[in-house]
Design a protein around this motif. Structure first.
Motif, PDB file in Angstrom:
ATOM      1  N   GLU A 130      27.700 -94.017  -9.326  1.00 49.81           N
ATOM      2  CA  GLU A 130      27.423 -93.026  -8.272  1.00 49.81           C
ATOM      3  C   GLU A 130      27.624 -91.694  -8.897  1.00 49.81           C
ATOM      4  N   GLU A 131      26.654 -90.716  -8.443  1.00 51.62           N
ATOM      5  CA  GLU A 131      26.959 -89.422  -8.956  1.00 51.62           C
ATOM      6  C   GLU A 131      26.395 -88.660  -7.422  1.00 51.62           C
ATOM      7  N   PRO A 140      42.824 -78.245  -5.437  1.00 51.90           N
ATOM      8  CA  PRO A 140      43.206 -78.922  -6.648  1.00 51.90           C
ATOM      9  C   PRO A 140      43.552 -80.383  -6.794  1.00 51.90           C
ATOM     10  N   ALA A 141      43.825 -80.984  -5.748  1.00 48.86           N
ATOM     11  CA  ALA A 141      43.757 -82.370  -5.671  1.00 48.86           C
ATOM     12  C   ALA A 141      42.751 -83.429  -5.665  1.00 48.86           C
ATOM     13  N   VAL A 142      41.521 -82.607  -5.270  1.00 48.38           N
ATOM     14  CA  VAL A 142      40.331 -83.138  -5.239  1.00 48.38           C
ATOM     15  C   VAL A 142      39.407 -82.749  -6.201  1.00 48.38           C
ATOM     16  N   LEU A 143      38.599 -81.813  -5.693  1.00 44.85           N
ATOM     17  CA  LEU A 143      37.230 -81.552  -6.631  1.00 44.85           C
ATOM     18  C   LEU A 143      37.696 -80.180  -7.443  1.00 44.85           C
ATOM     19  N   ALA A 144      38.870 -79.356  -6.874  1.00 44.51           N
ATOM     20  CA  ALA A 144      39.157 -78.204  -7.542  1.00 44.51           C
ATOM     21  C   ALA A 144      38.060 -77.184  -7.900  1.00 44.51           C
ATOM     22  N   GLY A 145      37.167 -77.031  -7.148  1.00 41.14           N
ATOM     23  CA  GLY A 145      36.118 -76.062  -7.168  1.00 41.14           C
ATOM     24  C   GLY A 145      34.768 -76.755  -8.109  1.00 41.14           C
ATOM     25  N   HIS A 146      34.991 -78.130  -8.503  1.00 42.26           N
ATOM     26  CA  HIS A 146      33.782 -78.683  -8.924  1.00 42.26           C
ATOM     27  C   HIS A 146      32.645 -78.955  -8.000  1.00 42.26           C
ATOM     28  N   ARG A 147      31.404 -79.193  -8.672  1.00 42.23           N
ATOM     29  CA  ARG A 147      30.510 -79.251  -7.509  1.00 42.23           C
ATOM     30  C   ARG A 147      29.656 -80.860  -7.894  1.00 42.23           C
ATOM     31  N   ALA A 148      29.999 -81.381  -8.718  1.00 40.16           N
ATOM     32  CA  ALA A 148      29.501 -82.722  -9.086  1.00 40.16           C
ATOM     33  C   ALA A 148      30.742 -83.676  -9.099  1.00 40.16           C
ATOM     34  N   VAL A 149      30.598 -84.982  -8.566  1.00 41.74           N
ATOM     35  CA  VAL A 149      31.722 -85.916  -8.792  1.00 41.74           C
ATOM     36  C   VAL A 149      30.940 -87.224  -8.790  1.00 41.74           C
ATOM     37  N   GLY A 150      31.315 -88.091  -9.510  1.00 41.01           N
ATOM     38  CA  GLY A 150      30.663 -89.383  -9.826  1.00 41.01           C
ATOM     39  C   GLY A 150      31.797 -90.524 -10.245  1.00 41.01           C
ATOM     40  N   GLN A 151      31.140 -91.757 -10.080  1.00 38.52           N
ATOM     41  CA  GLN A 151      32.235 -92.957 -10.480  1.00 38.52           C
ATOM     42  C   GLN A 151      31.347 -93.731 -11.232  1.00 38.52           C
ATOM     43  N   LEU A 152      32.318 -94.666 -12.010  1.00 40.76           N
ATOM     44  CA  LEU A 152      31.475 -95.765 -12.614  1.00 40.76           C
ATOM     45  C   LEU A 152      32.276 -96.795 -12.402  1.00 40.76           C
ATOM     46  N   LEU A 153      31.919 -97.916 -11.920  1.00 37.74           N
ATOM     47  CA  LEU A 153      32.752 -99.209 -11.553  1.00 37.74           C
ATOM     48  C   LEU A 153      32.127-100.322 -12.459  1.00 37.74           C
ATOM     49  N   VAL A 154      33.089-101.063 -13.216  1.00 39.00           N
ATOM     50  CA  VAL A 154      32.667-102.045 -14.120  1.00 39.00           C
ATOM     51  C   VAL A 154      33.517-103.326 -13.682  1.00 39.00           C
TER      52      VAL A 154
END
Length: 252
Positions: free
Chosen positions: A138-139, A183-197
């Protein structure tokens, strides 16, 4: 006045000749499914957006079932862009995945982009039998270049052999619970992703917890699963991190 409702369905089965057949490949409205050339015993399907959206009030759903012995790879032709619409209600995009024992699913779509003024709820649920295998990426990118994001809520649920292994939610953008950009979550970033295996061998030999660079980590989950979580300044940097994670798992 209501938005567009659309459902796409995939069912993959072993074809009896060492490959995978697709007896169900149903497209609906803006969700178009196309079979592409597979590799070995794996069938490949591309999800092609035939219209813009999802827009406000739309309800999209994609369902994929992989039966025992089958291998399915699902990707998408382009990013999905959540856009504002004339209807002010939230849009919904649900993904429902079922993988049988001895089957494998690779769910690797392109990113979801939350455009300014949009309001989208995304729900992904994967139900796996014991002995099933899964790679799920997920991205999510918050806003286009130079743009504030819309409202985006996402939930990812994984069940293996009837047991909940992962159930997590994230809300971002205007109106989301406070602290999403702290700071505990995205901290100013604008892209979040996950890789589930999910792999059966993780049951006896789980992955080690570790950092992948500065803003990503690998966490073993209860049962035969591992989760990579990453944040980045943009979608391109996020994809690079998740590609490195694929190599870590020896997934090509």
């Amino acid at each position: 006045m209501s938005g567009v409702h659309a459902v796409a369905r995939i069912r993959a089965t072993e074809d009896g000749r060492g490959g995978t057949s697709l007896p169900v490949l149903e497209s609906d409205g803006p969700l178009a499914l196309r079979r592409t050339r597979g590799s070995g015993d794996e069938a490949r399907v591309m999800l092609v957006g035939a219209m813009s959206g999802p827009l406000g009030g739309d309800r999209f759903a994609v369902e994929a079932e992989v039966e025992s012995g089958a291998r399915l790879h699902v990707g998408s032709a382009a990013a999905t862009i959540a856009l504002p619409g004339q209807i002010k209600d939230a849009a919904y995009y649900d993904v429902r995945l079922r993988v049988a024992e001895g089957a494998e699913l690779r769910w690797l779509p392109e990113p979801l982009i939350s455009a300014r003024g949009s309001d989208l709820r995304v729900g992904t649920r994967a139900d796996l039998a014991a002995g099933a295998r899964l790679v799920l990426r997920e991205e999510q990118v918050l806003g286009r270049v130079g743009e504030e994001p819309g409202r985006l809520g996402s939930r990812l649920v994984l069940r293996v052999a009837g047991r909940v292994v992962l159930d997590q939610e994230l809300g971002c953008g205007p109106g989301a619970p406070g602290g999403w950009d702290g700071p505990a979550v995205l901290a100013g970033h604008r892209a979040v992703g996950q890789l589930l295996v999910v792999r059966p061998e993780f049951e006896d030999k789980p992955m080690d917890a570790q950092l992948l660079g500065e803003h990503a980590s690998v966490v073993p989950l209860a049962g035969p699963a591992a989760l990579v979580t990453a944040v980045a300044q943009d979608g391109l940097r996020l994809r690079r991190v998740l590609d490195e994670a694929l190599e870590l798992f020896d997934i090509r």
